[in-house]
Design a protein around this motif. Sequence first.
Motif, PDB file in Angstrom:
ATOM      1  N   GLY A 209       6.085  -1.545  -5.687  1.00 43.76           N
ATOM      2  CA  GLY A 209       5.747  -1.313  -4.434  1.00 43.76           C
ATOM      3  C   GLY A 209       4.917  -2.205  -3.892  1.00 43.76           C
ATOM      4  O   GLY A 209       4.799  -3.359  -4.196  1.00 43.76           O
ATOM      5  N   GLU A 248       0.779  10.493   3.612  1.00 39.93           N
ATOM      6  CA  GLU A 248       2.188  10.045   4.319  1.00 39.93           C
ATOM      7  C   GLU A 248       2.864   8.788   3.998  1.00 39.93           C
ATOM      8  O   GLU A 248       3.973   8.624   3.771  1.00 39.93           O
ATOM      9  CB  GLU A 248       1.938   9.973   5.782  1.00 39.93           C
ATOM     10  N   LEU A 249       1.906   7.755   3.599  1.00 45.40           N
ATOM     11  CA  LEU A 249       2.320   6.409   2.927  1.00 45.40           C
ATOM     12  C   LEU A 249       3.164   6.828   1.634  1.00 45.40           C
ATOM     13  O   LEU A 249       4.222   6.303   1.359  1.00 45.40           O
ATOM     14  CB  LEU A 249       1.342   5.545   2.715  1.00 45.40           C
ATOM     15  N   ASP A 251       4.990   9.132   0.750  1.00 35.34           N
ATOM     16  CA  ASP A 251       6.186   9.978   0.983  1.00 35.34           C
ATOM     17  C   ASP A 251       7.181   8.841   1.389  1.00 35.34           C
ATOM     18  O   ASP A 251       7.522   8.698   2.519  1.00 35.34           O
ATOM     19  CB  ASP A 251       6.091  11.078   2.085  1.00 35.34           C
ATOM     20  N   ASP A 252       7.512   7.917   0.377  1.00 36.79           N
ATOM     21  CA  ASP A 252       8.196   6.471   0.530  1.00 36.79           C
ATOM     22  C   ASP A 252       9.317   6.527  -0.227  1.00 36.79           C
ATOM     23  O   ASP A 252       9.200   6.831  -1.518  1.00 36.79           O
ATOM     24  CB  ASP A 252       7.377   5.406   0.169  1.00 36.79           C
ATOM     25  N   ASP A 253      10.547   6.643   0.079  1.00 32.15           N
ATOM     26  CA  ASP A 253      11.777   6.650  -0.786  1.00 32.15           C
ATOM     27  C   ASP A 253      11.893   5.638  -1.688  1.00 32.15           C
ATOM     28  O   ASP A 253      12.397   5.805  -2.829  1.00 32.15           O
ATOM     29  CB  ASP A 253      13.058   6.898   0.076  1.00 32.15           C
ATOM     30  N   TYR A 254      11.334   4.520  -1.491  1.00 29.60           N
ATOM     31  CA  TYR A 254      11.409   3.355  -2.550  1.00 29.60           C
ATOM     32  C   TYR A 254      10.550   3.703  -3.730  1.00 29.60           C
ATOM     33  O   TYR A 254      11.125   3.417  -4.688  1.00 29.60           O
ATOM     34  CB  TYR A 254      10.763   2.119  -1.857  1.00 29.60           C
ATOM     35  N   ARG A 267      10.410  -5.152   3.568  1.00 30.28           N
ATOM     36  CA  ARG A 267      10.160  -3.431   3.907  1.00 30.28           C
ATOM     37  C   ARG A 267       8.716  -3.414   4.231  1.00 30.28           C
ATOM     38  O   ARG A 267       8.531  -2.227   4.922  1.00 30.28           O
ATOM     39  CB  ARG A 267      10.486  -2.722   2.416  1.00 30.28           C
ATOM     40  N   TYR A 268       7.917  -4.078   3.583  1.00 27.83           N
ATOM     41  CA  TYR A 268       6.325  -3.876   3.847  1.00 27.83           C
ATOM     42  C   TYR A 268       5.656  -4.841   4.509  1.00 27.83           C
ATOM     43  O   TYR A 268       4.360  -5.007   4.356  1.00 27.83           O
ATOM     44  CB  TYR A 268       5.718  -3.606   2.435  1.00 27.83           C
ATOM     45  N   PHE A 272       6.249  -3.367   9.517  1.00 26.26           N
ATOM     46  CA  PHE A 272       5.578  -2.030   8.783  1.00 26.26           C
ATOM     47  C   PHE A 272       4.303  -1.852   9.076  1.00 26.26           C
ATOM     48  O   PHE A 272       3.943  -0.703   9.697  1.00 26.26           O
ATOM     49  CB  PHE A 272       5.908  -2.091   7.166  1.00 26.26           C
TER      50      PHE A 272
END
Length: 395
Positions: A209, A248-249, A251-254, A267-268, A272
């Motif tokens: 990630g 919250e961060l 909770d990231d599908d990646y 993505r990041y 973002f």
Amino acid sequence: MTHPLLRLLATDPKQVVGLMSGTSLDGIDAALVEIQGSGTSAQMRLLRFLTMPFPPGLRERVENLIESNGPHHPASAAELSTVNFLLGEAFGEAAVQVAGDDRVDLIGSHGQTVWHQPPWMKERVDLRASTLQLGEPAVIAARVGAVTVGDFRVADVAVAGEGAPLVPYADWVLFRKAGWVRALQNIGGIANVTVVGAELSEVFAFDNGPGNMIIDALAQRVSAGAERFDRDGKLSAAGHVLESVLNELLDDDYLHRPPPKSTGRERYGRAFVDRFVARHSGVRLVDLLATAVAFTAHAIAHSYRTFILPRAPVGEVLVSGGGTHNQTLMAQLETLLAPLPVRVFEERGLPADAKEAAAFALLAVEAIHANPANVVAATGARRPAILGKICLPPL
């Protein structure tokens, strides 16, 4: 006259320059190494290493090109072409500087990724899996006068792979240890890990990630541009981790996607971070920075608990990349991965910062010898592939 490739194949050991510029855009890493042999028995010795800053204005052009890229904000062909050659000249200069008066038999250049779209990430149905690295290897070959191998990722994508990570092969060849399973964790702009066992068939790898990418962007805002990164972790150490924002961060599908997987600035990156700051406009920037550091550490630890430790009896974690200098991040990672020992990579005289550049030197040797160097368990490719495009120097 003997063909340059025949002459190169007959040279052993070879003096090879490996060149790397990652998603953090910290500069160009250049490693001059001596490589004995090829294939799984290859041996490497570091001769010299340096990091060369980008020439004035080039980093900004590359960053603007990356951040303006994508299906909704296409970059101009003119700028892509120009930056490709400017980066080639910069990579060539880095090779000249690291070589000094020593001979250079071969160069392996990763280039600069400006767009990486693995098979799982397509924003429109008419897009296809693809990857683009700039830093024209023909320019490097002309500048240095040595055979140059570049553009390593595309051959893996051509056989349905992610095109990343590509260092697992080098990690296994160079740093495997009999009777021991190691996790070689790199923290650059993106964090990636290679799990190395005794056999190549046991190797697997993926991008955990975000690494330093979000941290760097927030550090620039916290310091009002005085710092380009969280130097030694001192800026983030002054902030407080906001647990609700961290959750919250996370909770990231990646992060929950099983390997093989890869990601990047697409993505990041800047978009973002802009969205993240806007969502939390009433929060101190230094607290968002501290939370971003925690996000990187927790994302890495989550990947170990979910995808690595249930599969492999890891005995130690060796960390390389710019993230090793962030003491706040490293302390959190040690705590989250305990009781696993976590230490900064330093193997065979190769410092943590030089590891990835040296890996691409080895990949260049493998290309010349026509040895496949993608690890299909890491990239998801349908079959092994010979990585890299070979550019001969001018006569």
